[in-house]
Enzyme design. Sequence first.
Site, PDB file in Angstrom:
ATOM      1  N   HIS A  93      -4.997  10.065  -0.695  1.00 13.83           N
ATOM      2  CA  HIS A  93      -5.223  11.100   0.072  1.00 13.83           C
ATOM      3  C   HIS A  93      -4.768  12.424  -1.079  1.00 13.83           C
ATOM      4  O   HIS A  93      -3.879  12.680  -1.532  1.00 13.83           O
ATOM      5  CB  HIS A  93      -4.288  11.292   1.202  1.00 13.83           C
ATOM      6  CG  HIS A  93      -4.144  10.031   1.986  1.00 13.83           C
ATOM      7  ND1 HIS A  93      -5.521  10.201   2.882  1.00 13.83           N
ATOM      8  CD2 HIS A  93      -3.481   9.161   2.563  1.00 13.83           C
ATOM      9  CE1 HIS A  93      -5.473   9.044   3.522  1.00 13.83           C
ATOM     10  NE2 HIS A  93      -4.357   8.442   3.376  1.00 13.83           N
ATOM     11  N   ASP A 107      -9.499  10.261   0.576  1.00 16.43           N
ATOM     12  CA  ASP A 107     -10.057  11.650   1.244  1.00 16.43           C
ATOM     13  C   ASP A 107      -9.593  12.659   0.173  1.00 16.43           C
ATOM     14  O   ASP A 107      -8.714  12.416  -0.264  1.00 16.43           O
ATOM     15  CB  ASP A 107      -9.699  11.773   2.753  1.00 16.43           C
ATOM     16  CG  ASP A 107      -8.291  11.748   3.213  1.00 16.43           C
ATOM     17  OD1 ASP A 107      -7.563  12.074   2.260  1.00 16.43           O
ATOM     18  OD2 ASP A 107      -7.871  11.387   4.485  1.00 16.43           O
ATOM     19  N   ASN A 152       0.986  -1.151  -0.243  1.00 14.49           N
ATOM     20  CA  ASN A 152       0.041   0.042  -0.058  1.00 14.49           C
ATOM     21  C   ASN A 152       0.878   1.203   0.292  1.00 14.49           C
ATOM     22  O   ASN A 152       2.068   1.351   0.911  1.00 14.49           O
ATOM     23  CB  ASN A 152      -0.724  -0.094   1.244  1.00 14.49           C
ATOM     24  CG  ASN A 152      -1.850   1.073   1.299  1.00 14.49           C
ATOM     25  OD1 ASN A 152      -2.610   1.041   0.504  1.00 14.49           O
ATOM     26  ND2 ASN A 152      -1.916   1.508   2.359  1.00 14.49           N
TER      27      ASN A 152
END
Length: 476
Positions: A243, A274, A207
């Site tokens: 992000h 987000d 990740n």
Amino acid sequence: MRPHRVRTVRRLARAVVAASAAAATLAFGLVGTSQAADPTLREVAEPTGRFIGTAINDGLLSNSTYRNIAATEFDSVTAENVMKWDTVEPQRGQFNWSGADRLVQFAQQNDQLVYGHTLVWHSQMPGWLQNGSFSNSEFRTIMTDHVTTQVSRYRGQVQRWDVVNEAFNEDGTFRQSKFYQQLGSSYIADAFRAARAADPNAKLFINDYNTETANAKSDGLYRLVRDLKAQGVPIDGVGFQNHLIVGQVNGSAIQQNLKRFADLGLEVVITELDIRMRTPADSTKLQQQARDYRAVADACLAVSACSGITVWGISDRDSWVPDVFPGEGAACPWDDNYRPKPAYEALRAAFVAAGGGDPGDPGDPGDPGDPGTGSCTAAFTVSNRWATGSVVSVTVRTTQALNGWRAEFDLPSGVTVAGGWNGGFSQSGSRVTVTNAAYNGTVPAGGTFSFGFQTAGGAAQDGTAVSLGGQRCAAG
Ligand code: G3I
């Protein structure tokens, strides 16, 4: 999933109404209400075959509003912090599983997947590990033991693990973490092998952030995972954190990048979505943010190997962003008051457009043509009624033992739950979701549980259909 034309039309109609009502989020006056319009994100995601997840802040699970949104809107959860090394093994060989166990139990109560985050990461390492002095072979053993211990504990309960997190610099070279400095890049393959041995069925991911589009960093990641695959290292997928910044999202570039990793035979996931902005938010920024959320969701949904999207937090008030980027925030799908934002509606619209308009939910309690599954019976009794309200008691009998339960039903338009007992209540449009209280979640096979509530804005209907854990109950 069952094709059902009537249900499709009804669901789509609901979605359209929901979208047009986006800005006019209602104040239900009910503690624990998600205040979102029907259907929920998980209802529109499930028919697309993708999961919709959120990071869970362990400290907020005692907040009923937070908990209800987490339970009803998402079908996957990721620990925001409590599965990280500093929490799990604060002293060498001494483990603290309380937060991680709470997350897994929450997921089981709510029929959710668990995305494990994260096993080997340069950040949030406990002091003994970060500052300790170890020979290379001892350090390798410490790492693989940690992976083995954690993955084994949740064998069969965590479906995906971020085995290695953030291994790259921005230029695509390996980050000079303690793991890399002592072990070289071989630490990555070793961590994956240890994880596979501990749970052969869990899917194993690497990740990272700033890897969403093709660039030097994602090129480095691409070379690594291509080589790991070629060497037979057990890696199943790549997580792209996402992000992002409002107005700087390129959906087609994200889609192309997901596709090139998928073409290596890997699963891909949007793991920490987000999209932040300069605060305060205004409607122009919120609309742009909604388009950006939609672009990311569309990118995933256009790539068949993209198995799901996790948002990194529910509400702006709980997000990590303002702590790290002063003057920025408002990055999540719900606002500071847990009201869904245009970004929330955009996510939902993306799933609907990808086939989520018909959840085909056999447990849809609003579907009069569904005869029920036989795994439960429910008696929905209006014991008192007046012009503007009613009192309802519901008793459900289950053929299967339950360790936590979730019941759902629809109230007539305009009727809301004004207060309830023996359960946690949330309402989204006409759909009411009730989860067990702390004391009545365990029910033996053949046993019953009951809850009750009062309505406002009108009376409930005697005999209203109820579903249990997504399965419609027969009347009884
Ligand atoms: O638990 C302590 C508490 O005891 C102490 O009083 C308090 C004082 O600051 O700190 C608490 O720890 C904080 C922890 O979150 C738990 O709340 C840390 O300071 C804080 O740095 C930590 O931040 C987390 C961050 O990872 C750590 O790097 C954020 O919540 C979390 O959202 C963030 O998540 C990361 C992903 O894991 C990886 N990708 C990037 C993403 C955003 O940074």
